[in-house]
Enzyme design. Structure first.
Site, short mmCIF file in Angstrom:
data_model
loop_
_atom_site.label_atom_id
_atom_site.label_comp_id
_atom_site.label_asym_id
_atom_site.label_seq_id
_atom_site.Cartn_x
_atom_site.Cartn_y
_atom_site.Cartn_z
N SER A 120 -12.75 -4.57 2.18
CA SER A 120 -12.73 -3.68 3.34
C SER A 120 -14.04 -3.76 4.13
O SER A 120 -14.43 -4.83 4.56
CB SER A 120 -12.41 -2.27 2.86
OG SER A 120 -11.80 -1.58 3.90
N LYS A 169 -16.09 -7.18 5.48
CA LYS A 169 -16.64 -7.54 6.79
C LYS A 169 -18.06 -8.08 6.58
O LYS A 169 -18.46 -9.11 7.15
CB LYS A 169 -16.69 -6.33 7.73
CG LYS A 169 -15.35 -5.58 7.91
CD LYS A 169 -15.50 -4.36 8.83
CE LYS A 169 -14.56 -3.19 8.56
NZ LYS A 169 -13.17 -3.32 8.78
N TRP A 208 -3.26 -1.10 8.71
CA TRP A 208 -4.52 -0.77 9.40
C TRP A 208 -5.42 -2.00 9.46
O TRP A 208 -6.18 -2.19 10.41
CB TRP A 208 -5.19 0.39 8.65
CG TRP A 208 -6.34 1.04 9.34
CD1 TRP A 208 -7.61 1.17 8.83
CD2 TRP A 208 -6.36 1.72 10.60
NE1 TRP A 208 -8.40 1.86 9.71
CE2 TRP A 208 -7.66 2.22 10.81
CE3 TRP A 208 -5.39 1.95 11.57
CZ2 TRP A 208 -8.04 2.93 11.95
CZ3 TRP A 208 -5.77 2.66 12.72
CH2 TRP A 208 -7.07 3.12 12.90
N HIS A 217 -3.98 -0.42 0.65
CA HIS A 217 -5.40 -0.73 0.71
C HIS A 217 -6.08 -0.48 -0.63
O HIS A 217 -5.96 0.59 -1.20
CB HIS A 217 -6.01 0.18 1.79
CG HIS A 217 -7.35 -0.24 2.25
ND1 HIS A 217 -7.59 -1.43 2.90
CD2 HIS A 217 -8.56 0.37 2.15
CE1 HIS A 217 -8.87 -1.51 3.20
NE2 HIS A 217 -9.48 -0.43 2.74
C1 GTR Z 1 -11.45 2.40 7.01
C2 GTR Z 1 -11.90 1.58 8.18
C3 GTR Z 1 -11.68 0.13 7.91
C4 GTR Z 1 -12.08 -0.28 6.51
C5 GTR Z 1 -11.94 0.80 5.46
C6 GTR Z 1 -12.76 0.63 4.18
O1 GTR Z 1 -11.57 3.75 7.22
O2 GTR Z 1 -11.18 1.99 9.30
O3 GTR Z 1 -12.30 -0.66 8.91
O4 GTR Z 1 -13.34 -0.80 6.48
O5 GTR Z 1 -12.27 2.04 5.93
O6 GTR Z 1 -13.89 0.18 4.19
O7 GTR Z 1 -12.23 1.03 3.13
#
Ligand code: GTR
Length: 420
Positions: free
Chosen positions: A254, A258, A345, A395
């Protein structure tokens, strides 16, 4: 018009014009990684490595992540070694890495190395979300004293409590990874920059960029600070005799995914990158505007990127880059992009298409890249140097994801394990 400053402490070997936002042309299709800023084609491997890579890094530094300062020399202290860790299966080291001007916060790296390896081990390196004490239930790992978001398990008043030990065990699956023949090195990303909207702590407050620690439009955001700290951890790992310096993989989930991609794109010592559901600002194409958009991410996390990126809210078509170009900066090193079906997402299809659009660079360099025209169905790891995998579910990262990461790394690092 500004002249290019090459980011990441590299000597400037090329100059390109960096237009202010309102003079950037609208481009509805993806910018071509194999076209120089002056419009000429990139025809050869040396043109790619010697000039285009620098141009693309500069674009990402200038318009998206912010410029990192030059590398600072590191000093390390080994605080703790346990040679019979995990019932003798591993060696644990806790290492403090110091660098930068006086007062710069140190990085605390937890390193677990398989003891069964006859030769130095390949390693998965990455930032963690809640502190090293959360990745293993081990009272010998000090609780992080950094700010921790309240959503973390066992966190009270933004501080770790004993109840937070081992609450992220699955995210790193360290025993499983050790068993597969890999070392794991991780540090809490807040050591580099706590994940909150300010510019007053972490590396930002200590290491000047262009002579100042004040936030300018192109100053490094949190993702650049995390990536910079990954680089300093690589500085340590390449000196550790238990680690194979030629097989350093960076893994991030996540937001940490990045940072993993940006770290790999700016440091050729990183031999392989794994992005797990990194989504917007990671592996997913911004121009698709699916799932999390540029506006959504800049609104919720204004500190992740440089301020210059905010101009692209609802203006994705003016970006002189897109995330396929971030992936292409790894070429010809392997990159695995892992998605989850229900994690819309993070736009799984946008992650696949970015990987696909990075492929021409791998082909120019004589590699096959992804070698897959369409998105695979769940549970299939496809690709060559560019790997893609999608699993059912939402996620997150856990043991079943690590099976895939290890499988991908094995195929590039030549590791044979019992699980093969
Ligand atoms: C979310 C965010 C994402 C992702 C995620 C994470 O809230 O919108 O870009 O990075 O968090 O890091 O779990």
């Amino acid at each position: 018009m500004a002249l290019c400053i090459i980011g990441c402490g590299e000597p400037a070997q090329t100059e390109m014009t960096l237009l202010p936002f309102d003079q950037l042309p609208v481009q509805e299709t993806l910018p071509d990684p194999l076209q120089f800023a002056d419009g000429n084609p990139v025809n050869t491997e040396s043109q790619w490595h010697e000039k285009r890579v620098r141009e693309i890094r500069t674009l990402f530094s200038h318009y998206m992540y912010g410029y990192m300062p030059p590398a600072e020399a590191i000093q390390t202290t080994i605080d703790d070694v346990d040679a019979h860790y995990l019932d003798g299966m591993a060696i644990k080291k806790q290492v403090t890495i110091r660098f930068g001007p006086e007062g710069t916060p140190p990085l605390h790296v937890l390193l677990v190395i398989p003891s069964s390896q006859a030769s130095p081990s390949p390693v998965f390196l990455g930032t963690n979300f809640y502190g090293n004490h959360s990745v293993l239930a081990d009272s010998m790992i000090p609780l992080s004293t950094q700010w921790i978001p309240e959503r973390g398990a066992g966190v009270e008043d933004n501080k770790a409590t004993e109840a937070s030990r081992g609450t992220s065990i699955d995210r790193w699956s360290i025993e499983q990874v050790i068993h597969a023949g890999y070392a794991v090195a991780t540090f809490y990303h807040a050591d580099a920059d706590p994940d909150k909207d300010d510019f007053t702590d972490g590396l930002h407050a200590s290491i000047p960029v262009d002579g100042s620690v004040a936030r300018s439009d192109t100053s490094w955001g949190a993702l650049s600070a995390w990536a910079y700290a990954i680089h300093r951890s690589v500085d340590y790992l390449v000196q550790d005799p238990d680690i194979d310096a030629s097989r350093i993989a960076v893994m991030g989930h996540s937001r940490n995914g990045k940072a993993a991609l940006w770290a790999g794109a700016t440091d050729p010592r990183i031999a392989l990158v794994i992005s797990n559901q990194s989504g917007c600002g990671g592996a997913a194409l911004s121009r698709r505007k699916m799932g999390e958009t540029v506006e959504a991410i800049n609104t919720r996390f204004p500190h992740w990127f440089s301020r210059s990126f905010w101009a692209f809210n609802n203006n994705e078509d003016r970006l002189p880059l897109d995330q396929h170009m971030l992936i292409s900066l790894m070429a010809p090193r392997p990159v695995l992009v892992a998605s989850a079906e229900e994690d819309e997402w993070a736009d799984p299809e946008g992650e696949f298409l970015a990987l696909k659009a990075a492929e021409p660079v791998y082909k120019l360099l004589g590699y096959s890249g992804l070698n897959n025209e369409s998105m695979p169905t769940v549970h299939q790891l496809v690709g060559a140097e560019l790997g893609y995998h999608i699993r059912p579910g939402g996620h997150g990262v856990g043991p079943r994801d690590w099976d895939v990461f290890v499988q991908f790394a094995n195929s590039h690092f030549g590791v044979a394990t019992e699980s093969n």
